[in-house]
Enzyme design. Structure first.
Site, PDB file in Angstrom:
ATOM      1  N   LYS A   1      45.134  29.434  46.287  1.00 33.22           N
ATOM      2  CA  LYS A   1      46.142  29.984  47.642  1.00 33.22           C
ATOM      3  C   LYS A   1      47.315  28.868  48.035  1.00 33.22           C
ATOM      4  O   LYS A   1      47.769  28.876  48.208  1.00 33.22           O
ATOM      5  CB  LYS A   1      45.202  29.805  48.904  1.00 33.22           C
ATOM      6  CG  LYS A   1      44.240  31.669  48.295  1.00 33.22           C
ATOM      7  CD  LYS A   1      43.869  32.554  50.112  1.00 33.22           C
ATOM      8  CE  LYS A   1      43.165  33.623  49.922  1.00 33.22           C
ATOM      9  NZ  LYS A   1      42.568  34.416  50.629  1.00 33.22           N
TER      10      LYS A   1
ATOM     11  N   LYS B   1      43.587  42.246  36.283  1.00 28.88           N
ATOM     12  CA  LYS B   1      42.867  43.020  37.043  1.00 28.88           C
ATOM     13  C   LYS B   1      43.655  43.941  38.210  1.00 28.88           C
ATOM     14  O   LYS B   1      44.884  44.016  38.502  1.00 28.88           O
ATOM     15  CB  LYS B   1      41.616  42.129  38.060  1.00 28.88           C
ATOM     16  CG  LYS B   1      40.833  42.558  38.630  1.00 28.88           C
ATOM     17  CD  LYS B   1      39.488  41.012  39.048  1.00 28.88           C
ATOM     18  CE  LYS B   1      40.047  41.211  40.779  1.00 28.88           C
ATOM     19  NZ  LYS B   1      38.546  40.584  41.539  1.00 28.88           N
TER      20      LYS B   1
ATOM     21  N   LYS C   1      46.476  44.686  44.282  1.00 30.58           N
ATOM     22  CA  LYS C   1      48.159  45.271  45.103  1.00 30.58           C
ATOM     23  C   LYS C   1      49.028  44.592  45.223  1.00 30.58           C
ATOM     24  O   LYS C   1      50.368  44.776  44.912  1.00 30.58           O
ATOM     25  CB  LYS C   1      47.684  45.062  46.074  1.00 30.58           C
ATOM     26  CG  LYS C   1      48.343  45.970  47.749  1.00 30.58           C
ATOM     27  CD  LYS C   1      48.042  47.730  47.650  1.00 30.58           C
ATOM     28  CE  LYS C   1      49.555  48.166  48.662  1.00 30.58           C
ATOM     29  NZ  LYS C   1      49.278  49.796  48.449  1.00 30.58           N
TER      30      LYS C   1
END
Ligand code: TRP
Length: 334
Positions: free
Chosen positions: A114, A196, A199
């Site tokens: 992140k 994967k 969104k």
């Protein structure tokens, strides 16, 4: 609470859940409600570790809560609450942060990922994210935490913190274990089946939202990337077959059929026909969720009352742990 084992899990209200979230986790949240004492949280405090737009966040918190109800989380049986409505989470998180090493947190792969992705905003909350997650789990003395691959490290550090605290002060926390759900593993992207489903995929056809209408679901499946073959056969580990493998797993998970039964059902049929069948099966599965969601979302008063009730129930449980812990540490009780 009776003798049932306690389960805790959380979901971030950052986007509408997708097919992968549903088959990989949320469907199981619903299924576990009878066997376990379940506590589920919409973790809004975790969500603000990356910048959120206030009006949108407010909407997403309500949407996520209502969607969980629509999927079948029963607020009578299960404690369903918004994390930020219970102040004990941040209180315990502060305390636990004093029992967590800087080095330990630096090694978290999600923090590293992140920080790369949000290099303009590497804030302290992003760094201490796992401590808040440990507080979530430990406040409810959870026995089990359903985790996917990406959350294993966070569960591991929660256990480490709990062990460290217990070793200093005596039994304060139950050690949580991973609960590996049966059933569907990873759901892959419909446009890049080696990745994967997510969104954040740039391709709008890659991801099926649980709120997509029937036509959208069917259209996305029709466009799903496969290969130049034509047989509906599952080939484990064959990269070229990643697309068709994914569709077969989805169909099997949604219909409850085995892979072998699916292959038999579609033997002699082509990819086109199969894609349509998978799309329709998924659309059928989400139809009641969408309808129930519309009903729940329309009655804001009821939704708020469920949230308030969930917050109260959660605080009743977490207060006990927090009180015990504060006493052990040596805080002066009034
Ligand atoms: N970090 C989890 C995720 O992003 C969400 C979460 C927060 C969670 N607290 C939790 C999951 C406690 C399990 C238990 O998916």
């Amino acid at each position: 609470m009776e003798n049932k084992k306690i389960i805790f899990s959380g979901i971030q209200p950052t986007s509408t859940p997708h097919l992968g979230n549903y088959l990989g986790a949320l469907k199981n949240w619903v299924a576990m409600q009878d066997e376990y004492e379940c506590v589920y949280s919409v973790v809004d405090l975790h969500a603000v570790t990356v910048r959120q737009e206030p009006a949108k966040l407010r909407g997403q918190i309500a949407e996520t809560y209502a969607l969980l109800m629509a999927m079948g989380i029963d607020t009578e049986k299960t404690v369903l609450f918004v994390q930020g409505h219970n102040p004990h989470h941040t209180q315990l998180a502060w305390l636990l942060s004093c029992y967590t090493g800087f080095g330990e947190l630096s090694r978290m792969t999600q923090f590293k990922d992140k920080s790369e992705k949000h290099s303009e905003n590497i804030n302290a909350g992003l760094f201490t994210y796992p401590v808040l997650q440990a507080a979530d789990i430990l406040l409810y003395q959870a026995d089990l935490v359903p985790v996917g691959e990406d959350q294993k490290q966070h569960l591991e550090i929660s256990r480490d913190i709990a062990v460290r605290f217990n070793n200093i002060y005596g039994e304060a926390f139950t050690l949580p274990q991973a609960h590996i759900p049966l059933g569907c593993g990873k759901v892959m992207s419909l446009s890049e089946p080696r990745r994967k489903m997510s969104k954040s995929d740039e391709n709008p056809h890659a991801c099926i939202s649980v709120l997509d209408d029937r036509d959208t679901v069917v259209r996305k499946f029709k466009r799903a990337v496969t290969d130049s073959g034509s047989e509906i056969v599952y080939r484990e580990g064959d990269d070229l077959k990643a697309g068709i493998n994914n569709l077969i797993s989805i169909y099997a998970a949604v219909t409850g059929k085995t892979v072998a039964e699916t292959e038999k059902e579609f033997s002699g049929k082509g990819y086109g026909e199969f894609k349509l069948a998978v799309g329709e099966a998924v659309a059928d599965m989400f139809k009641p969720v969408r309808e129930e969601y519309a009903r729940i979302a329309a009655d804001k008063t009821h939704l708020i009352s469920r949230m308030r009730d969930g917050a109260e129930k959660s605080m009743k449980i977490s207060a006990k742990t927090l009180k015990k812990v504060c006493k052990k540490v040596g805080f002066l009780q009034l």
